[in-house]
Design an enzyme around this catalytic site. Structure first.
Site, PDB file in Angstrom:
ATOM      1  CG  PHE A 145     -12.073   8.852  93.981  1.00 18.60           C
ATOM      2  CD1 PHE A 145     -12.835   8.392  95.055  1.00 18.60           C
ATOM      3  CD2 PHE A 145     -12.492   9.999  93.326  1.00 18.60           C
ATOM      4  CE1 PHE A 145     -13.979   9.059  95.467  1.00 18.60           C
ATOM      5  CE2 PHE A 145     -13.639  10.675  93.730  1.00 18.60           C
ATOM      6  CZ  PHE A 145     -14.377  10.204  94.811  1.00 18.60           C
ATOM      7  CG  ASN A 146     -11.489  10.647  89.089  1.00 16.07           C
ATOM      8  OD1 ASN A 146     -12.094  11.096  90.063  1.00 16.07           O
ATOM      9  ND2 ASN A 146     -10.472  11.276  88.512  1.00 16.07           N
ATOM     10  CB  THR A 180      -9.944  16.204  86.306  1.00 14.75           C
ATOM     11  OG1 THR A 180     -10.882  17.242  86.600  1.00 14.75           O
ATOM     12  CG2 THR A 180      -9.035  16.644  85.177  1.00 14.75           C
ATOM     13  CG  HIS A 201      -4.140  12.423  91.268  1.00 15.10           C
ATOM     14  ND1 HIS A 201      -3.450  11.242  91.220  1.00 15.10           N
ATOM     15  CD2 HIS A 201      -4.454  12.616  92.578  1.00 15.10           C
ATOM     16  CE1 HIS A 201      -3.364  10.727  92.440  1.00 15.10           C
ATOM     17  NE2 HIS A 201      -3.959  11.546  93.277  1.00 15.10           N
TER      18      HIS A 201
HETATM   19  C1  BDR Z   1      -8.553  11.469  91.568  1.00 16.77           C
HETATM   20  O1  BDR Z   1      -9.502  11.385  92.623  1.00 16.77           O
HETATM   21  C2  BDR Z   1      -9.788  12.640  93.147  1.00 16.77           C
HETATM   22  O2  BDR Z   1      -9.778  12.623  94.539  1.00 16.77           O
HETATM   23  C3  BDR Z   1      -8.777  13.596  92.564  1.00 16.77           C
HETATM   24  O3  BDR Z   1      -9.368  14.859  92.350  1.00 16.77           O
HETATM   25  C4  BDR Z   1      -8.344  12.937  91.284  1.00 16.77           C
HETATM   26  O4  BDR Z   1      -9.166  13.337  90.208  1.00 16.77           O
HETATM   27  C5  BDR Z   1      -7.304  10.709  91.982  1.00 16.77           C
HETATM   28  O5  BDR Z   1      -7.615   9.375  92.248  1.00 16.77           O
HETATM   29 CA    CA Z   2     -10.722  15.172  90.366  1.00 15.81          CA
END
Ligand code: BDR
Ligand code: CA
Length: 311
Positions: free
Chosen positions: A164-165, A123, A239
């Site tokens: 983002f990830n 995650t 998410h």
């Molecule tokens: C993801 O980015 C992070 O800010 C959150 O924890 C989530 O894993 C969403 O884009």
């Molecule tokens: Ca995350």
């Protein structure tokens, strides 16, 4: 129907990561938590993982992982998660000891110890998972699968193309998406369907539990941050719990297999998860089960009931 998988949770808490931990601890056999730099620097994501373990009263080891992406410069998301990474509630100061500083080694050992059984739920940025696959290529076959919160089909959040990830460590995501391991992807296209705002937060708080109150404070900060950053509406998408629920409660979801690649070089599209949606015979074979729909009301009922069990 629910299923209780064996899981290592690789995360960067993070408000929604904290909820993913709470859900995983109740609905999986949670072998351990590994941390990665992402929402905030590694020292804070690791501190936060230990704080969540303390608040939930869990006996789950926390292993510290990668401090920076494979290639990219570090990038964080304090604009959503605050300076601490878990702004909102007061965090405990007494934390459980760190189990190790070798998250990658822990991932490799945990998967190899039970071939075909252990799921990695990721995650945060995929740095630790990619390093584990690079150091131990047998992992791609030995792991039951990797359930990823990351990417989006076809849109991003930090940029129009990139989530983002994946954007934090595109080279790591590329390693994972090309690994041949069984992959499940909870991208923005599905996580944005499950938004939690004031009515859901009040419902959670009304259950009266200490943990539910902690999570309500988290969600309240998170919703306000989303309103400021994106939508103007005080509600945030959950998410990261989606990547856990995809394994434990698959009936909540619909999904489609697709061939997905990570864009590494595009001037406007670096970090994009490009899914081949053409449906033509010459498309490359699917490598990812892409979640497409979630029953958000049922997921929310489950979240409230799960958090209530902590008292
Ligand atoms: C993801 O980015 C992070 O800010 C959150 O924890 C989530 O894993 C969403 O884009
Ligand atoms: Ca995350």
């Amino acid at each position: 129907m629910s299923h209780r998988p064996t899981v290592v949770l690789d995360c960067d808490p993070g408000h929604d990561d904290a909820l993913a931990i709470a859900v995983a601890a109740r609905h999986t056999e949670l072998l351990g938590i590994t941390t990665v730099a992402g929402n905030v620097p590694l020292e804070l994501t690791t501190r936060n993982a230990r704080a969540v373990v303390a608040v939930l009263g869990l006996d789950v080891p926390v292993h510290r992982g990668s401090e920076r992406p494979l290639v990219a410069e570090p990038r964080t998301a304090e604009f959503i998660h605050g300076a601490s990474g878990l702004d909102g509630p007061a965090l405990p100061t007494e934390l459980p000891a760190l189990a190790s500083e070798d998250a990658v080694g822990f991932l490799i050992d945990a998967v190899r110890a039970r071939p075909g059984e252990v799921w990695i739920v990721a995650t945060g940025p995929l740095t630790n998972v990619a390093k584990a696959l690079q150091a131990a290529p047998d992992l791609a076959e030995a792991v039951a699968g990797i359930s990823i919160m990351g990417g989006g089909v076809p849109f991003g959040n930090v940029t129009a193309a990139a989530e983002f990830n994946v954007l934090v460590d595109p080279e790591a995501a590329d390693v994972v998406f090309r690994s041949g391991a069984r992959l499940v992807m909870a991208g923005l296209n599905v996580t944005h369907q499950w938004r939690v705002g004031r009515p859901e937060i009040e419902r959670l708080r009304a259950t009266g539990g200490r943990v539910a109150g902690f999570c309500a404070d988290l969600l309240s900060f998170y919703g306000d941050a989303y309103a400021r950053a994106f939508s103007g509406v005080p509600e945030g998408p959950l998410h990261d719990p989606c990547a856990v629920l995809a394994l434990t409660h698959p009936a909540l979801f619909e999904s489609t297999p697709h061939h997905v690649v990570v864009e590494l070089t595009g001037a406007h599209t670096r970090g994009m998860t490009l899914a081949d949606l053409r449906g033509v015979r010459r498309a490359a074979p699917p490598n990812v089960e892409v979640l497409t729909r979630i029953d958000a009301a049922a997921a929310n009922d489950l979240l409230v009931a799960t958090l209530a069990t902590y008292g």
